[in-house]
Structures are given as C-alpha cells and as structure tokens.
Design a protein around this motif. Sequence first.
Motif, PDB file in Angstrom:
ATOM      1  N   GLY A  45       1.228  -2.262  93.901  1.00  0.00           N
ATOM      2  CA  GLY A  45      -0.164  -1.395  93.443  1.00  0.00           C
ATOM      3  C   GLY A  45       0.405  -1.003  92.056  1.00  0.00           C
ATOM      4  N   PRO A  46      -0.996  -0.534  91.673  1.00  0.00           N
ATOM      5  CA  PRO A  46      -1.316   0.195  90.290  1.00  0.00           C
ATOM      6  C   PRO A  46      -0.245   1.614  90.569  1.00  0.00           C
ATOM      7  CG  PRO A  46      -3.562  -0.581  91.133  1.00  0.00           C
ATOM      8  CD  PRO A  46      -2.737  -1.003  91.874  1.00  0.00           C
ATOM      9  N   GLY A  47       0.088   2.474  89.311  1.00  0.00           N
ATOM     10  CA  GLY A  47       1.200   3.013  89.727  1.00  0.00           C
ATOM     11  C   GLY A  47       2.832   3.299  89.771  1.00  0.00           C
ATOM     12  N   GLY A  48       2.467   2.585  90.325  1.00  0.00           N
ATOM     13  CA  GLY A  48       3.996   1.354  90.856  1.00  0.00           C
ATOM     14  C   GLY A  48       5.209   1.219  89.675  1.00  0.00           C
ATOM     15  N   ARG A  49       6.420   1.172  89.824  1.00  0.00           N
ATOM     16  CA  ARG A  49       7.393   1.057  88.420  1.00  0.00           C
ATOM     17  C   ARG A  49       7.949  -1.029  88.726  1.00  0.00           C
ATOM     18  NH1 ARG A  49      12.194   5.052  88.505  1.00  0.00           N
ATOM     19  NH2 ARG A  49      12.048   3.437  86.708  1.00  0.00           N
ATOM     20  N   VAL A  50       8.141  -1.538  87.643  1.00  0.00           N
ATOM     21  CA  VAL A  50       8.763  -2.289  88.134  1.00  0.00           C
ATOM     22  C   VAL A  50      10.527  -1.853  88.097  1.00  0.00           C
ATOM     23  CG1 VAL A  50       9.918  -4.491  86.438  1.00  0.00           C
ATOM     24  CG2 VAL A  50       7.415  -3.741  86.286  1.00  0.00           C
ATOM     25  N   ALA A  69       9.194  -3.560  79.966  1.00  0.00           N
ATOM     26  CA  ALA A  69       7.624  -3.330  79.329  1.00  0.00           C
ATOM     27  C   ALA A  69       7.171  -5.089  79.698  1.00  0.00           C
ATOM     28  CB  ALA A  69       7.406  -2.774  78.300  1.00  0.00           C
ATOM     29  N   ALA A  70       7.538  -6.039  79.397  1.00  0.00           N
ATOM     30  CA  ALA A  70       7.276  -7.279  79.770  1.00  0.00           C
ATOM     31  C   ALA A  70       7.114  -7.329  80.609  1.00  0.00           C
ATOM     32  CB  ALA A  70       8.235  -7.580  79.202  1.00  0.00           C
ATOM     33  N   ALA A  71       7.422  -7.001  82.093  1.00  0.00           N
ATOM     34  CA  ALA A  71       7.346  -7.253  83.295  1.00  0.00           C
ATOM     35  C   ALA A  71       6.239  -6.473  83.818  1.00  0.00           C
ATOM     36  CB  ALA A  71       8.477  -6.695  83.815  1.00  0.00           C
ATOM     37  N   GLU A  72       5.733  -5.315  82.756  1.00  0.00           N
ATOM     38  CA  GLU A  72       4.585  -5.258  83.006  1.00  0.00           C
ATOM     39  C   GLU A  72       3.364  -5.403  83.571  1.00  0.00           C
ATOM     40  OE1 GLU A  72       4.819  -0.993  81.348  1.00  0.00           O
ATOM     41  OE2 GLU A  72       6.411   0.130  82.861  1.00  0.00           O
ATOM     42  N   GLN A  73       3.649  -6.110  82.434  1.00  0.00           N
ATOM     43  CA  GLN A  73       1.950  -7.891  82.358  1.00  0.00           C
ATOM     44  C   GLN A  73       2.161  -8.794  83.191  1.00  0.00           C
ATOM     45  OE1 GLN A  73       0.474  -6.888  79.833  1.00  0.00           O
ATOM     46  NE2 GLN A  73       2.284  -4.844  79.165  1.00  0.00           N
ATOM     47  N   LEU A  74       3.162  -8.897  84.263  1.00  0.00           N
ATOM     48  CA  LEU A  74       2.619  -9.467  85.804  1.00  0.00           C
ATOM     49  C   LEU A  74       2.258  -8.793  86.272  1.00  0.00           C
ATOM     50  CD1 LEU A  74       7.077 -10.501  85.155  1.00  0.00           C
ATOM     51  CD2 LEU A  74       4.835 -11.995  84.502  1.00  0.00           C
ATOM     52  N   PRO A  75       1.907  -9.828  87.414  1.00  0.00           N
ATOM     53  CA  PRO A  75       1.143 -10.039  88.530  1.00  0.00           C
ATOM     54  C   PRO A  75       1.493  -8.926  89.121  1.00  0.00           C
ATOM     55  CG  PRO A  75       1.014 -11.957  88.799  1.00  0.00           C
ATOM     56  CD  PRO A  75       1.700 -11.383  87.803  1.00  0.00           C
TER      57      PRO A  75
END
Length: 134
Positions: A45-50, A69-75
Amino acid sequence: MALRPPVEPMLAQAVESVPGPGVLGPLAFEQQFDGHRVLLFTPAGPGGRVLLQTRRGSMIQDRFPELVAAAEQLPHGLVLDGELLVWDAEAGRLSFEALQRRPPPEAGPPPPWPRGGRPTSSRSTCCNKTGRNC
C-alpha cells in the motif's frame, strides 16, 4: 493479503530435451540468461518500499536504486519473478561481470572503471504466468 518476503522461488529443473510444440499446452520455456534471479515485491500500500529478494533470500534493493525507482510506478501488491541483468551497450551483450562488480550499498560509490571500462546500467527481465517477457 499481499505476498511479502521471504519467499522460496520455484527453481528450474534440468531435462534431457525440450518438449515439442504443443506438448506443454499453454506453458512456455525460455532461454537461460546470465544474471541474478530475483523476486521483486511492490509495496502492499502507500508508503511501503519496493523490495528485491535473491533466490537465497538476501534483500538487495539498496544495490539497485534505478530498478527500485522504476518499480515504484507498478501497481501495489505485485510480485515479479525474474532475472536481473546488466546490458553492456558498447559490447552489445549481457555482462555478468558488470553485475558482479555492483558494490553492496555499504561499500559506497563504485570504484573507478578500469582503463577501457565503461559504465553499465542494470535491467530486469521478468516473466508473467504465461511465460511471456514483460
């Protein structure tokens, strides 16, 4: 409920030959690349880490900030199973050596490139449940 590390990935099995077309139904197989097997977990959910987990369970997300950084754009809540690769653009091929030279986060910046060396960037290739690269 989101799947979180540690997770034991399914490992490949050696076989004598590859089955012919249509034998496996909708399943597929792929070429073995020369990289590191990783599981990528997007935040639940919001605020978590990849998170990036190696096949042996080590957490390595701090070593690959560009991939994180790229994975932060994923669902949210997504888990990808794939292979971490480094492409050497000048040589026009994958470079396992460049992947191995990636310093751990506590080591600080990478050492200077040797004479004739060149910087490289990490990439990830992953497979979805149908076996197609994404």
